[in-house]
Write an enzyme that holds these catalytic residues in place. Structure first.
Site, PDB file in Angstrom:
ATOM      1  N   SER A 180       0.818  -1.212   0.000  1.00 14.51           N
ATOM      2  CA  SER A 180       0.000   0.000   0.000  1.00 14.51           C
ATOM      3  C   SER A 180       0.854   1.265   0.000  1.00 14.51           C
ATOM      4  O   SER A 180       0.778   2.083  -0.928  1.00 14.51           O
ATOM      5  CB  SER A 180      -0.933  -0.007   1.221  1.00 14.51           C
ATOM      6  N   LEU A 181       1.688   1.444   1.041  1.00 10.59           N
ATOM      7  CA  LEU A 181       2.473   2.673   1.146  1.00 10.59           C
ATOM      8  C   LEU A 181       3.513   2.765   0.042  1.00 10.59           C
ATOM      9  O   LEU A 181       3.677   3.819  -0.580  1.00 10.59           O
ATOM     10  CB  LEU A 181       3.152   2.752   2.512  1.00 10.59           C
ATOM     11  N   GLY A 182       4.229   1.667  -0.219  1.00 14.09           N
ATOM     12  CA  GLY A 182       5.251   1.707  -1.258  1.00 14.09           C
ATOM     13  C   GLY A 182       4.685   2.041  -2.619  1.00 14.09           C
ATOM     14  O   GLY A 182       5.297   2.783  -3.401  1.00 14.09           O
ATOM     15  N   ASN A 233       7.882   0.433   9.400  1.00 18.75           N
ATOM     16  CA  ASN A 233       7.599   0.497  10.819  1.00 18.75           C
ATOM     17  C   ASN A 233       8.725  -0.189  11.582  1.00 18.75           C
ATOM     18  O   ASN A 233       9.392  -1.082  11.068  1.00 18.75           O
ATOM     19  CB  ASN A 233       6.275  -0.200  11.130  1.00 18.75           C
ATOM     20  N   LYS A 271       8.092   7.964  16.213  1.00 20.85           N
ATOM     21  CA  LYS A 271       7.269   7.137  15.328  1.00 20.85           C
ATOM     22  C   LYS A 271       6.942   5.808  15.991  1.00 20.85           C
ATOM     23  O   LYS A 271       5.800   5.323  15.914  1.00 20.85           O
ATOM     24  CB  LYS A 271       8.000   6.898  14.005  1.00 20.85           C
ATOM     25  N   ASN A 296       3.246   4.368  16.777  1.00 20.94           N
ATOM     26  CA  ASN A 296       2.805   3.068  16.280  1.00 20.94           C
ATOM     27  C   ASN A 296       2.458   2.112  17.419  1.00 20.94           C
ATOM     28  O   ASN A 296       1.500   1.333  17.320  1.00 20.94           O
ATOM     29  CB  ASN A 296       3.892   2.438  15.409  1.00 20.94           C
ATOM     30  N   ASN A 326      -8.494   5.106  13.282  1.00 25.70           N
ATOM     31  CA  ASN A 326      -7.649   5.877  14.187  1.00 25.70           C
ATOM     32  C   ASN A 326      -8.435   6.892  15.007  1.00 25.70           C
ATOM     33  O   ASN A 326      -8.166   7.103  16.185  1.00 25.70           O
ATOM     34  CB  ASN A 326      -6.556   6.608  13.395  1.00 25.70           C
ATOM     35  N   ASN A 367      -8.322   6.966   8.852  1.00 26.30           N
ATOM     36  CA  ASN A 367      -7.430   5.894   8.412  1.00 26.30           C
ATOM     37  C   ASN A 367      -7.627   4.619   9.220  1.00 26.30           C
ATOM     38  O   ASN A 367      -7.925   4.667  10.416  1.00 26.30           O
ATOM     39  CB  ASN A 367      -5.961   6.326   8.547  1.00 26.30           C
TER      40      ASN A 367
END
Length: 298
Positions: free
Chosen positions: A10-12, A97, A177, A181, A195, A244
């Site tokens: 997803s993020l990549g 992460n 971070k 997380n 979230n 999100n």
């Protein structure tokens, strides 16, 4: 700039797709996603919208690039490093992460930059990724301080329209971070909520406790991260990414292995090395690991 996105989930896929508007990007992904992007291009929808045509492949060795952007799950870091060792890359940037950069740096000759990304991403279907929230990429030298390489990479990201900050305090930002997380990912995954549901209730206090414990462990590691800063970071991310679904929640919903070992589990392990107990993170990690074992994915 020639950019190799290693682990285009997803993020990549989102970050790589945005970079592909001005750079030569190759996505290393799984089929059928890689095949679809290779044949018909990539659709970016949601808060960012574009159609781009990066290269896409399932082959993870033999590549040549100026920058390898690592976005694999934390438990795949060692395998990614082994594959990247068979590539010719000028630099590596992790947007993963957990505290994964040290493993990459220990196995690769190329310089490794640390990074964080708060863009929300969801892989809707092969060849189509949704930007669920515009965030920021922060990157810099792993040990902190100014870095010409980080400045060049930051400019490349900004040229593609990504909100990007080149920071000189990445040690603190990495732990911040991790604190965010540890609080948000585990709690949303266990309670199956977005979230924003953590704002101002008992679940939010649980997230705060996990983040405060992480900040205490950071200080044991000689990284200055006050409890208040960690707590405020959780609140800020909850507010900005209210709609999100965290990456760990997406993993649970898809019945996939989570990154709990590299997040809450890492806090527990590092704390134990200092003879320090982190009961909230230990409980969250134990519950998620129990779910994984029950699903047969651990």
């Amino acid at each position: 700039m020639r950019i190799l996105v290693f682990g285009a989930g997803s993020l990549g896929t989102l970050v790589g797709g945005l970079l592909a508007s001005v750079h030569d990007v190759t996505l290393v992904a799984r089929d059928p996603h890689a095949a679809r992007v290779s044949a018909a291009g990539l659709d970016i929808v949601g808060a960012e919208s574009a159609h781009v045509s990066p290269a896409a492949t399932t082959t993870d060795t033999g590549h040549s690039a100026d920058l390898a952007l690592v976005t694999v799950k934390s438990f795949d870091t060692a395998a990614a490093a082994d594959a990247l060792a068979d590539c010719d890359v000028g630099a590596v940037l992790s947007l993963q992460n957990g505290l994964t950069e040290e493993m990459l740096a220990s196995r690769l000759d190329a310089p490794v930059l640390a990074g964080t990304a708060t863009y929300g991403a969801r892989l809707v279907e092969p060849g189509r990724v949704e930007c669920t929230g515009v965030g920021r990429v922060v990157l810099g030298a792993l040990d902190g301080g100014p870095d010409p390489l980080a400045e060049r990479v930051g400019k490349a990201f900004r040229d593609a329209g990504l909100d990007t900050l080149v920071a000189t305090d990445m040690p603190r930002r990495r732990w911040e971070k991790l604190a965010v997380n540890a609080g948000i990912n585990a709690v949303t995954a266990l309670s199956r909520v977005e979230n924003g549901a953590l704002a101002g209730d008992d679940a939010g206090e649980l997230a705060h406790r996990a983040a405060r414990e992480t900040a205490r462990v950071a200080r044991l590691e000689r990284v200055s991260l006050p409890n208040r800063i960690a707590r405020e970071a959780v609140d800020r991310v909850v507010e900005k990414t209210a709609a999100n679904r965290s990456s760990m929640l997406q993993d649970v919903e898809s019945e996939k292995r989570t990154e709990v070992d590299a997040i809450n589990g890492a806090v527990v392990d590092i704390a134990a090395g200092h003879g320090f107990e982190v009961p909230t993170n230990r409980t969250l990690a134990a519950l998620l690991r129990a779910w994984e074992r029950g699903e047969g994915i651990r």
